[in-house]
Design a protein around this motif. Structure first.
Motif, PDB file in Angstrom:
ATOM      1  N   VAL A  76       0.862  -1.180   0.000  1.00  0.00           N
ATOM      2  CA  VAL A  76       0.000   0.000   0.000  1.00  0.00           C
ATOM      3  C   VAL A  76       0.901   1.234   0.000  1.00  0.00           C
ATOM      4  O   VAL A  76       1.824   1.336   0.806  1.00  0.00           O
ATOM      5  CB  VAL A  76      -0.929  -0.014   1.240  1.00  0.00           C
ATOM      6  CG1 VAL A  76      -1.794   1.238   1.270  1.00  0.00           C
ATOM      7  CG2 VAL A  76      -1.794  -1.260   1.253  1.00  0.00           C
ATOM      8  N   SER A  78       1.919   5.400   0.182  1.00  0.00           N
ATOM      9  CA  SER A  78       1.653   6.425   1.204  1.00  0.00           C
ATOM     10  C   SER A  78       0.319   7.133   0.937  1.00  0.00           C
ATOM     11  O   SER A  78      -0.280   7.702   1.830  1.00  0.00           O
ATOM     12  CB  SER A  78       2.806   7.429   1.277  1.00  0.00           C
ATOM     13  OG  SER A  78       3.090   7.917  -0.010  1.00  0.00           O
ATOM     14  N   ASN A  80      -2.245   5.513   0.197  1.00  0.00           N
ATOM     15  CA  ASN A  80      -3.203   4.456   0.511  1.00  0.00           C
ATOM     16  C   ASN A  80      -3.747   3.725  -0.723  1.00  0.00           C
ATOM     17  O   ASN A  80      -4.906   3.319  -0.746  1.00  0.00           O
ATOM     18  CB  ASN A  80      -4.350   5.010   1.369  1.00  0.00           C
ATOM     19  CG  ASN A  80      -4.833   3.953   2.352  1.00  0.00           C
ATOM     20  OD1 ASN A  80      -4.134   2.990   2.641  1.00  0.00           O
ATOM     21  ND2 ASN A  80      -6.035   4.136   2.854  1.00  0.00           N
ATOM     22  N   GLN A  82      -3.485   0.458  -3.256  1.00  0.00           N
ATOM     23  CA  GLN A  82      -2.987  -0.917  -3.319  1.00  0.00           C
ATOM     24  C   GLN A  82      -2.180  -1.071  -4.607  1.00  0.00           C
ATOM     25  O   GLN A  82      -2.687  -0.783  -5.687  1.00  0.00           O
ATOM     26  CB  GLN A  82      -4.185  -1.882  -3.312  1.00  0.00           C
ATOM     27  CG  GLN A  82      -3.801  -3.354  -3.237  1.00  0.00           C
ATOM     28  CD  GLN A  82      -3.217  -3.748  -1.884  1.00  0.00           C
ATOM     29  OE1 GLN A  82      -3.660  -3.288  -0.844  1.00  0.00           O
ATOM     30  NE2 GLN A  82      -2.223  -4.609  -1.909  1.00  0.00           N
TER      31      GLN A  82
END
Length: 140
Positions: A76, A78, A80, A82
Motif C-alpha cells: 500500500v 503512502s 493508501n 494498493q
C-alpha cells in the motif's frame, strides 16, 4: 520450447504460462524456476499460492543451489493505494557449485527477457540481499 543461442539453454513453455498466471490472473504469489541440466532448459520447479507469505517464498529456495524466481509483491502506497510489483530474483548462493553459478549467470538475461512485465531485478548470493525490507525499499 524457445532456445537461447548464447547459452544453448531453452525455456519450457510452462515457464511463460506460469509467469502470466502470476502477472495477469494473480493465481500465484511466486514461481520458482530451475535449470534442468539434462534437458538443457529452464523449467518451473514450484509455484506458491496467493495466500503464501514472503517467508514461504524464501524457504522454497534451496540453500546450496541456484534458482530464478518471480515474486508478486503487494503493498500500500503512502497515498493508501494498493499496488503490486513483480520482482525477478536471481538466487545464486555462495555455497552453490561453480558450474551451477556459471550456468545460471549465462542464461539469466535471455530467460528474463521471456518474462515480459518484470519491474525490478534482485541478484542475491545470501538471504540478507533479498530480505523483505530490501523488496519493500525497491518497490516504493
Amino acid at each position: 520450447m524457445q532456445s537461447s543461442a548464447s547459452s544453448g539453454m531453452g525455456v519450457a513453455e510452462h515457464c511463460t504460462d506460469a509467469f502470466l498466471e502470476l502477472q495477469r490472473k494473480k493465481v500465484h504469489r511466486y514461481v520458482v524456476f530451475k535449470i534442468d541440466e539434462k534437458k538443457k532448459e529452464v523449467v518451473v520447479e514450484k509455484t506458491g499460492s496467493p495466500a503464501e507469505s514472503y517467508d514461504d517464498f524464501t524457504a522454497s529456495l534451496p540453500e546450496n543451489d541456484c534458482r530464478y524466481a518471480v515474486y508478486d509483491f503487494d503493498f500500500v502506497t503512502s497515498e493508501n493505494c494498493q499496488k503490486s510489483k513483480i520482482f525477478f530474483i536471481a538466487w545464486s548462493p555462495a555455497t552453490s557449485r561453480i558450474r551451477a553459478k556459471m550456468l545460471y549467470a549465462t542464461s539469466k538475461d535471455r530467460f528474463r527477457r521471456t518474462l515480459d512485465g518484470i519491474h525490478y531485478e534482485i541478484q542475491a548470493t545470501d538471504p540478507s540481499e533479498m530480505d523483505l525490507e530490501v523488496i519493500r525499499e525497491r518497490a516504493h
